[in-house]
Design a protein around this motif. Sequence first.
Motif, mmCIF file in Angstrom:
data_model
loop_
_atom_site.group_PDB
_atom_site.id
_atom_site.type_symbol
_atom_site.label_atom_id
_atom_site.label_comp_id
_atom_site.label_asym_id
_atom_site.label_seq_id
_atom_site.Cartn_x
_atom_site.Cartn_y
_atom_site.Cartn_z
ATOM 1 N N ARG A 83 0.834 -1.215 0.000
ATOM 2 C CA ARG A 83 0.000 0.000 0.000
ATOM 3 C C ARG A 83 0.863 1.257 0.000
ATOM 4 O O ARG A 83 0.631 2.186 -0.786
ATOM 5 C CB ARG A 83 -0.924 -0.010 1.220
ATOM 6 C CG ARG A 83 -1.781 1.241 1.355
ATOM 7 C CD ARG A 83 -2.708 1.150 2.548
ATOM 8 N NE ARG A 83 -1.994 0.875 3.783
ATOM 9 C CZ ARG A 83 -1.359 1.810 4.497
ATOM 10 N NH1 ARG A 83 -1.356 3.069 4.091
ATOM 11 N NH2 ARG A 83 -0.742 1.489 5.613
ATOM 12 N N GLU A 84 1.868 1.275 0.854
ATOM 13 C CA GLU A 84 2.698 2.469 0.989
ATOM 14 C C GLU A 84 3.545 2.728 -0.254
ATOM 15 O O GLU A 84 3.877 3.880 -0.561
ATOM 16 C CB GLU A 84 3.606 2.330 2.215
ATOM 17 C CG GLU A 84 2.836 2.367 3.534
ATOM 18 C CD GLU A 84 3.699 1.960 4.714
ATOM 19 O OE1 GLU A 84 4.906 1.647 4.486
ATOM 20 O OE2 GLU A 84 3.171 1.942 5.846
ATOM 21 N N ASN A 85 3.902 1.654 -0.975
ATOM 22 C CA ASN A 85 4.771 1.801 -2.138
ATOM 23 C C ASN A 85 4.028 1.625 -3.465
ATOM 24 O O ASN A 85 4.654 1.594 -4.518
ATOM 25 C CB ASN A 85 5.918 0.796 -2.058
ATOM 26 C CG ASN A 85 6.867 1.078 -0.914
ATOM 27 O OD1 ASN A 85 7.750 1.921 -1.028
ATOM 28 N ND2 ASN A 85 6.672 0.391 0.202
ATOM 29 N N ASN A 86 2.709 1.510 -3.383
ATOM 30 C CA ASN A 86 1.878 1.344 -4.577
ATOM 31 C C ASN A 86 2.358 0.170 -5.431
ATOM 32 O O ASN A 86 2.557 0.290 -6.645
ATOM 33 C CB ASN A 86 1.875 2.626 -5.411
ATOM 34 C CG ASN A 86 0.763 2.627 -6.458
ATOM 35 O OD1 ASN A 86 -0.296 2.007 -6.277
ATOM 36 N ND2 ASN A 86 1.000 3.308 -7.562
ATOM 37 N N VAL A 87 2.557 -0.965 -4.772
ATOM 38 C CA VAL A 87 3.052 -2.179 -5.431
ATOM 39 C C VAL A 87 1.901 -3.159 -5.620
ATOM 40 O O VAL A 87 1.120 -3.402 -4.681
ATOM 41 C CB VAL A 87 4.173 -2.839 -4.594
ATOM 42 C CG1 VAL A 87 4.628 -4.141 -5.238
ATOM 43 C CG2 VAL A 87 5.347 -1.884 -4.438
ATOM 44 N N ARG A 88 1.794 -3.710 -6.785
ATOM 45 C CA ARG A 88 0.759 -4.706 -7.063
ATOM 46 C C ARG A 88 1.005 -5.950 -6.210
ATOM 47 O O ARG A 88 2.130 -6.449 -6.118
ATOM 48 C CB ARG A 88 0.764 -5.084 -8.542
ATOM 49 C CG ARG A 88 -0.312 -6.074 -8.953
ATOM 50 C CD ARG A 88 -0.440 -6.103 -10.478
ATOM 51 N NE ARG A 88 -1.355 -7.103 -10.964
ATOM 52 C CZ ARG A 88 -2.682 -7.016 -10.901
ATOM 53 N NH1 ARG A 88 -3.229 -5.942 -10.351
ATOM 54 N NH2 ARG A 88 -3.449 -7.958 -11.393
ATOM 55 N N CYS A 89 -0.064 -6.457 -5.594
ATOM 56 C CA CYS A 89 0.042 -7.633 -4.729
ATOM 57 C C CYS A 89 -0.948 -8.695 -5.171
ATOM 58 O O CYS A 89 -2.144 -8.411 -5.311
ATOM 59 C CB CYS A 89 -0.226 -7.251 -3.270
ATOM 60 S SG CYS A 89 -0.127 -8.640 -2.112
ATOM 61 N N LEU A 90 -0.450 -9.884 -5.416
ATOM 62 C CA LEU A 90 -1.303 -11.039 -5.679
ATOM 63 C C LEU A 90 -1.267 -11.920 -4.439
ATOM 64 O O LEU A 90 -0.206 -12.402 -4.033
ATOM 65 C CB LEU A 90 -0.798 -11.822 -6.897
ATOM 66 C CG LEU A 90 -0.747 -11.063 -8.222
ATOM 67 C CD1 LEU A 90 -0.256 -11.988 -9.333
ATOM 68 C CD2 LEU A 90 -2.102 -10.476 -8.579
ATOM 69 N N TYR A 91 -2.422 -12.114 -3.837
ATOM 70 C CA TYR A 91 -2.512 -12.844 -2.570
ATOM 71 C C TYR A 91 -3.356 -14.091 -2.767
ATOM 72 O O TYR A 91 -4.502 -14.005 -3.220
ATOM 73 C CB TYR A 91 -3.129 -11.930 -1.501
ATOM 74 C CG TYR A 91 -3.456 -12.628 -0.206
ATOM 75 C CD1 TYR A 91 -2.469 -13.256 0.531
ATOM 76 C CD2 TYR A 91 -4.763 -12.645 0.282
ATOM 77 C CE1 TYR A 91 -2.758 -13.891 1.729
ATOM 78 C CE2 TYR A 91 -5.071 -13.267 1.481
ATOM 79 C CZ TYR A 91 -4.066 -13.887 2.195
ATOM 80 O OH TYR A 91 -4.351 -14.513 3.377
ATOM 81 N N ALA A 92 -2.795 -15.238 -2.438
ATOM 82 C CA ALA A 92 -3.509 -16.505 -2.601
ATOM 83 C C ALA A 92 -4.128 -16.936 -1.282
ATOM 84 O O ALA A 92 -3.483 -16.904 -0.231
ATOM 85 C CB ALA A 92 -2.559 -17.582 -3.107
ATOM 86 N N SER A 93 -5.382 -17.342 -1.352
ATOM 87 C CA SER A 93 -6.070 -17.866 -0.187
ATOM 88 C C SER A 93 -6.514 -19.293 -0.492
ATOM 89 O O SER A 93 -6.020 -19.928 -1.414
ATOM 90 C CB SER A 93 -7.260 -16.979 0.163
ATOM 91 O OG SER A 93 -7.877 -17.412 1.348
ATOM 92 N N SER A 94 -7.444 -19.778 0.287
ATOM 93 C CA SER A 94 -7.958 -21.135 0.142
ATOM 94 C C SER A 94 -9.438 -21.088 -0.193
ATOM 95 O O SER A 94 -10.122 -20.096 0.077
ATOM 96 C CB SER A 94 -7.762 -21.897 1.462
ATOM 97 O OG SER A 94 -8.657 -22.963 1.582
ATOM 98 N N ALA A 95 -9.948 -22.168 -0.761
ATOM 99 C CA ALA A 95 -11.383 -22.253 -1.020
ATOM 100 C C ALA A 95 -12.178 -22.146 0.275
ATOM 101 O O ALA A 95 -13.357 -21.807 0.255
ATOM 102 C CB ALA A 95 -11.712 -23.574 -1.730
ATOM 103 N N SER A 96 -11.513 -22.399 1.403
ATOM 104 C CA SER A 96 -12.186 -22.299 2.697
ATOM 105 C C SER A 96 -12.646 -20.884 3.002
ATOM 106 O O SER A 96 -13.463 -20.668 3.895
ATOM 107 C CB SER A 96 -11.243 -22.769 3.808
ATOM 108 O OG SER A 96 -10.902 -24.127 3.643
#
Length: 214
Positions: A83-96
């Motif tokens: 957020r502070e550096n305006n960087v793209r983030c891809l975050y993986a979660s679970s089907a849960s």
Amino acid sequence: MKILVTGHLGFIGSHVYEYFLSEGHRVDGYDIPRDLGDFKTEKKYDLVVHLAANAAIREAIENPDLFWENNVTKSIPIFEYCRENNVRCLYASSASVYEWWINVYAEKVSRSDMLYRMLEDKTATYLTRHKRDWIHVYDIVSAIALLAESDYTGVLDVGTANPVAVIDLATKMGMGHLPIKEETPGERDITCADITELKKLGWSPTINILDTVK
């Protein structure tokens, strides 16, 4: 691109890390969840792929506080950095995540406690009546690679949209004789990804789980 992959020594993370390296990107790896709570860096990344987490659904049910701390609280510095550096983030979660109130669970080879691996190693002791949207790690990597180059924001399912019954997979792997466990608290009966949006971006799964069974 300059890319940070957290969880780069894990099952999915290692494949993602190696893929980006093979494509000529500059890639750093950051490992296990307990390191993330102290995450600080002066480096400027173009992309963060956040895959580091404790991943064991039954342990999450038994020790939810630990999993919440490692998978949620200790991810905050990563998200704040982006957020502070305006960087793209891809975050993986679970089907849960679709039934988050059930439990807090939201390697170069698959983990030894994953069902496919247990069936493959003949260490599984029971089956369930669940249906699962099994997806090959190569297809997950290709989806992440596509999203890394896109400007898409929001939540996406990654899967095949074609659930296969645990019993059917076990039978094909020669383990269909195992007893059926009827009660499995904290686990969904069926997982099925909605890949409508991913298909619009040009992605489709390429590997059927049953075709991988020798």
